[in-house]
Design a protein around this motif. Sequence first.
Motif, PDB file in Angstrom:
ATOM      1  N   ASP A 171      45.223 -14.553   9.358  1.00 47.68           N
ATOM      2  CA  ASP A 171      45.290 -14.548  10.794  1.00 47.68           C
ATOM      3  C   ASP A 171      43.971 -14.805  11.462  1.00 47.68           C
ATOM      4  N   ALA A 198      52.893  -5.852  20.476  1.00 46.16           N
ATOM      5  CA  ALA A 198      53.429  -7.119  21.012  1.00 46.16           C
ATOM      6  C   ALA A 198      54.956  -7.148  20.944  1.00 46.16           C
ATOM      7  N   ALA A 199      55.528  -6.657  19.845  1.00 42.44           N
ATOM      8  CA  ALA A 199      56.988  -6.705  19.703  1.00 42.44           C
ATOM      9  C   ALA A 199      57.660  -5.741  20.670  1.00 42.44           C
ATOM     10  N   GLU A 221      55.489   5.422  22.427  1.00 42.04           N
ATOM     11  CA  GLU A 221      54.309   4.932  21.692  1.00 42.04           C
ATOM     12  C   GLU A 221      53.503   6.122  21.171  1.00 42.04           C
ATOM     13  N   ALA A 222      53.188   6.094  19.878  1.00 41.27           N
ATOM     14  CA  ALA A 222      52.501   7.222  19.245  1.00 41.27           C
ATOM     15  C   ALA A 222      51.059   7.400  19.728  1.00 41.27           C
ATOM     16  N   ARG A 242      48.158  -3.796  17.707  1.00 41.59           N
ATOM     17  CA  ARG A 242      47.122  -4.629  17.100  1.00 41.59           C
ATOM     18  C   ARG A 242      46.581  -5.697  18.042  1.00 41.59           C
ATOM     19  N   ALA A 252      44.207  -9.248  17.244  1.00 34.98           N
ATOM     20  CA  ALA A 252      44.619 -10.666  17.295  1.00 34.98           C
ATOM     21  C   ALA A 252      43.787 -11.422  18.316  1.00 34.98           C
ATOM     22  N   GLU A 253      43.373 -12.636  17.963  1.00 45.92           N
ATOM     23  CA  GLU A 253      42.464 -13.408  18.821  1.00 45.92           C
ATOM     24  C   GLU A 253      42.932 -14.853  18.981  1.00 45.92           C
ATOM     25  N   TRP A 254      43.306 -15.495  17.860  1.00 48.45           N
ATOM     26  CA  TRP A 254      43.701 -16.898  17.899  1.00 48.45           C
ATOM     27  C   TRP A 254      45.155 -17.034  18.338  1.00 48.45           C
ATOM     28  N   VAL A 269      57.374   9.031  17.236  1.00 43.97           N
ATOM     29  CA  VAL A 269      58.742   9.231  16.754  1.00 43.97           C
ATOM     30  C   VAL A 269      58.687   9.597  15.273  1.00 43.97           C
ATOM     31  N   PHE A 292      48.487   5.295  12.990  1.00 44.96           N
ATOM     32  CA  PHE A 292      49.759   4.665  13.370  1.00 44.96           C
ATOM     33  C   PHE A 292      49.793   3.160  13.081  1.00 44.96           C
ATOM     34  N   GLY A 344      59.044  -6.850  14.868  1.00 43.13           N
ATOM     35  CA  GLY A 344      57.609  -6.688  14.574  1.00 43.13           C
ATOM     36  C   GLY A 344      57.126  -7.872  13.755  1.00 43.13           C
ATOM     37  N   GLU A 345      55.810  -7.952  13.606  1.00 38.46           N
ATOM     38  CA  GLU A 345      55.239  -9.144  12.959  1.00 38.46           C
ATOM     39  C   GLU A 345      55.821  -9.414  11.581  1.00 38.46           C
ATOM     40  N   THR A 368      51.665 -12.769  12.969  1.00 29.64           N
ATOM     41  CA  THR A 368      51.007 -13.246  14.199  1.00 29.64           C
ATOM     42  C   THR A 368      51.595 -12.504  15.402  1.00 29.64           C
ATOM     43  N   VAL A 369      50.938 -12.695  16.554  1.00 25.15           N
ATOM     44  CA  VAL A 369      51.451 -12.079  17.788  1.00 25.15           C
ATOM     45  C   VAL A 369      52.778 -12.721  18.189  1.00 25.15           C
TER      46      VAL A 369
HETATM   47  C1  FAD Z   1      42.007  -7.840  12.478  1.00 23.69           C
HETATM   48  C2  FAD Z   1      43.263  -8.551  12.895  1.00 23.69           C
HETATM   49  C3  FAD Z   1      43.198  -9.857  13.326  1.00 23.69           C
HETATM   50  C4  FAD Z   1      44.355 -10.528  13.707  1.00 23.69           C
HETATM   51  N1  FAD Z   1      44.245 -11.803  14.188  1.00 23.69           N
HETATM   52  C5  FAD Z   1      45.331 -12.407  14.696  1.00 23.69           C
HETATM   53  C6  FAD Z   1      45.192 -13.636  15.390  1.00 23.69           C
HETATM   54  O1  FAD Z   1      44.092 -14.159  15.540  1.00 23.69           O
HETATM   55  N2  FAD Z   1      46.313 -14.199  15.900  1.00 23.69           N
HETATM   56  C7  FAD Z   1      47.549 -13.612  15.766  1.00 23.69           C
HETATM   57  O2  FAD Z   1      48.544 -14.180  16.264  1.00 23.69           O
HETATM   58  N3  FAD Z   1      47.700 -12.428  15.125  1.00 23.69           N
HETATM   59  C8  FAD Z   1      46.634 -11.809  14.608  1.00 23.69           C
HETATM   60  N4  FAD Z   1      46.751 -10.591  14.020  1.00 23.69           N
HETATM   61  C9  FAD Z   1      48.101 -10.023  13.827  1.00 23.69           C
HETATM   62  C10 FAD Z   1      48.676  -9.466  15.120  1.00 23.69           C
HETATM   63  O3  FAD Z   1      47.741  -8.615  15.724  1.00 23.69           O
HETATM   64  C11 FAD Z   1      49.945  -8.694  14.794  1.00 23.69           C
HETATM   65  O4  FAD Z   1      50.819  -9.539  14.045  1.00 23.69           O
HETATM   66  C12 FAD Z   1      50.716  -8.237  16.035  1.00 23.69           C
HETATM   67  O5  FAD Z   1      49.868  -7.815  17.066  1.00 23.69           O
HETATM   68  C13 FAD Z   1      51.652  -7.104  15.599  1.00 23.69           C
HETATM   69  O6  FAD Z   1      52.458  -6.677  16.677  1.00 23.69           O
HETATM   70  P1  FAD Z   1      53.615  -5.612  16.403  1.00 23.69           P
HETATM   71  O7  FAD Z   1      54.215  -5.287  17.730  1.00 23.69           O
HETATM   72  O8  FAD Z   1      54.502  -6.115  15.324  1.00 23.69           O
HETATM   73  O9  FAD Z   1      52.892  -4.322  15.799  1.00 23.69           O
HETATM   74  P2  FAD Z   1      51.766  -3.387  16.416  1.00 23.69           P
HETATM   75  O10 FAD Z   1      50.888  -4.152  17.314  1.00 23.69           O
HETATM   76  O11 FAD Z   1      51.151  -2.675  15.286  1.00 23.69           O
HETATM   77  O12 FAD Z   1      52.597  -2.347  17.318  1.00 23.69           O
HETATM   78  C14 FAD Z   1      53.293  -1.282  16.761  1.00 23.69           C
HETATM   79  C15 FAD Z   1      53.060  -0.039  17.619  1.00 23.69           C
HETATM   80  O13 FAD Z   1      53.826   1.040  17.062  1.00 23.69           O
HETATM   81  C16 FAD Z   1      53.096   2.236  17.269  1.00 23.69           C
HETATM   82  N5  FAD Z   1      53.625   3.271  16.375  1.00 23.69           N
HETATM   83  C17 FAD Z   1      53.372   3.456  15.051  1.00 23.69           C
HETATM   84  N6  FAD Z   1      54.059   4.511  14.578  1.00 23.69           N
HETATM   85  C18 FAD Z   1      54.770   4.998  15.600  1.00 23.69           C
HETATM   86  C19 FAD Z   1      55.677   6.085  15.740  1.00 23.69           C
HETATM   87  N7  FAD Z   1      55.981   6.870  14.705  1.00 23.69           N
HETATM   88  N8  FAD Z   1      56.230   6.320  16.958  1.00 23.69           N
HETATM   89  C20 FAD Z   1      55.907   5.544  18.024  1.00 23.69           C
HETATM   90  N9  FAD Z   1      55.049   4.512  17.955  1.00 23.69           N
HETATM   91  C21 FAD Z   1      54.488   4.240  16.770  1.00 23.69           C
HETATM   92  C22 FAD Z   1      51.654   1.820  16.974  1.00 23.69           C
HETATM   93  O14 FAD Z   1      50.728   2.752  17.523  1.00 23.69           O
HETATM   94  C23 FAD Z   1      51.602   0.436  17.641  1.00 23.69           C
HETATM   95  O15 FAD Z   1      51.153   0.528  18.981  1.00 23.69           O
HETATM   96  C24 FAD Z   1      45.613  -9.875  13.655  1.00 23.69           C
HETATM   97  C25 FAD Z   1      45.683  -8.549  13.236  1.00 23.69           C
HETATM   98  C26 FAD Z   1      44.526  -7.883  12.862  1.00 23.69           C
HETATM   99  C27 FAD Z   1      44.624  -6.439  12.482  1.00 23.69           C
END
Ligand code: FAD
Length: 396
Positions: free
Chosen positions: A9, A49-50, A69-70, A77, A93-95, A176, A338, A368-369, A378-379
């Motif tokens: 990523d 993001a999801a 949200e926990a 991310r 996430a940046e790109w 949760v 989390f 989710g991703e 990815t986002v």
């Molecule tokens: C270092 C890094 C660089 C990246 N670079 C890129 C990039 O350049 N471009 C790109 O597209 N993607 C990139 N990604 C990936 C991208 O950030 C993720 O794919 C995306 O943001 C994930 O979104 P999500 O909603 O699936 O999960 P998350 O963003 O992880 O959201 C899940 C949420 O659930 C919450 N949660 C967890 N447990 C519980 C619970 N029990 N109860 C309630 N809430 C809870 C968490 O706190 C979190 O807020 C990068 C990721 C990282 C770590």
Amino acid sequence: MTSALLRCDGPKMIDRRKFATASLAFAVTSPSIMRARQPKRVIVVGAGAAGLTAAYHLVNAGIGVQVLEASNRWGGRIRRLSNFAEVPLDLGAEWIHDDPTILGDIIGQGSDSLGVRTLEYRPETYQFWHNGRLRDFDLLRHAYAEVKFFDTTWYGFFERFVVEGIKDNIRLNTRVTYIDLDGNGIVVRTHRGQTYQADKVLVTVPISVLQHGQIVTSSTDVNARFEDLRDIQFGVGFKVFIKFRERFYPDILFDGPRRSVLSNGWSEKIYYDAVFEKPTDENLLGLFTAWDTAIPRSEMDHSELVQDVIRELTEMFGKVVGDSFVAARAMNWSKEPFIEGSYSMSNRGNWNIVDILQPVSNKLFFAGEALGGDAQSTVQGAAFSAINAVSLLLQT
Ligand SMILES: Cc1cc2nc3c(=O)[nH]c(=O)nc-3n(C[C@H](O)[C@H](O)[C@H](O)COP(=O)(O)OP(=O)(O)OC[C@H]3O[C@@H](n4cnc5c(N)ncnc54)[C@H](O)[C@@H]3O)c2cc1C
């Protein structure tokens, strides 16, 4: 090993057509949201993001939504570093690993009208660090292009276009722990013992949370499915940003042999000019690292991480690093509660995440991703999986 598209990523030599096709496949499902039968109340677990994208589309469809949200912040991310540089930076996430039109797809609008400025990320100067030597290889500029935000971030995009209309639906600091599927509806219990009732629940937490049994359900079958997720690797990962008085580094620097980066089309560790083509004259070097196994740095706290990176840069570039150092910020995602890692990576058992996380009894859904298909990790993969889940949730 999975394909390059699934693993990296940071910047990569992406197959842009493949990404565009993946986006289209997801995007065409979104209009069905408008036609669908409607549950009265939906709980979304997780505000990354999801979760945010799902809540946005559910609210727009007139559904009562509660996002739980926990942590004490939304974004997961996606996270912004403000007040460090003249431009905001992304600690996660940046790109934009796709055509920028996906920004409009995420919120179900044409991207032209959004007024979000993006830039073609085409670094011109390349170096490789291998066996204690730096080598130039600027020819890569002919092969490599991606997209980034010009003066905002992924966080800024979600803040402006997604969160604005749903912020009252988000409850922070609400983890949760248990989901009861037994009654007519569905009941969610939190770490403080509060319960929330709904017709349907959409779980969007990172797979690390399900792998570690941090959420269990009343169904032994579903809990056993979560155990199957343990064969999906959830990598470690971190970012570091360092401000220097002087610029001594190339636009992008890969760690490792040229051959391996060229043949794989990606690198899991890169230093890069974090403000390339952005509206500032500051010198900001970024480090992106994501790895599918634990590495010493994934155990380090902020100051250890920064010191170790400065040590490594000094090996590469010498005294200028210490002499022109101004300040640094680091984000170690492996230590983030989390989340505990970067994103889903290789699959040791050949399990299909989509099969494991099938909806349960038309009441429990997942996004989710990790469910992002060709755009996994990815986002937009996270966002499009949420659009798909919402579409399904409203139809069943
Ligand atoms: C270092 C890094 C660089 C990246 N670079 C890129 C990039 O350049 N471009 C790109 O597209 N993607 C990139 N990604 C990936 C991208 O950030 C993720 O794919 C995306 O943001 C994930 O979104 P999500 O909603 O699936 O999960 P998350 O963003 O992880 O959201 C899940 C949420 O659930 C919450 N949660 C967890 N447990 C519980 C619970 N029990 N109860 C309630 N809430 C809870 C968490 O706190 C979190 O807020 C990068 C990721 C990282 C770590």
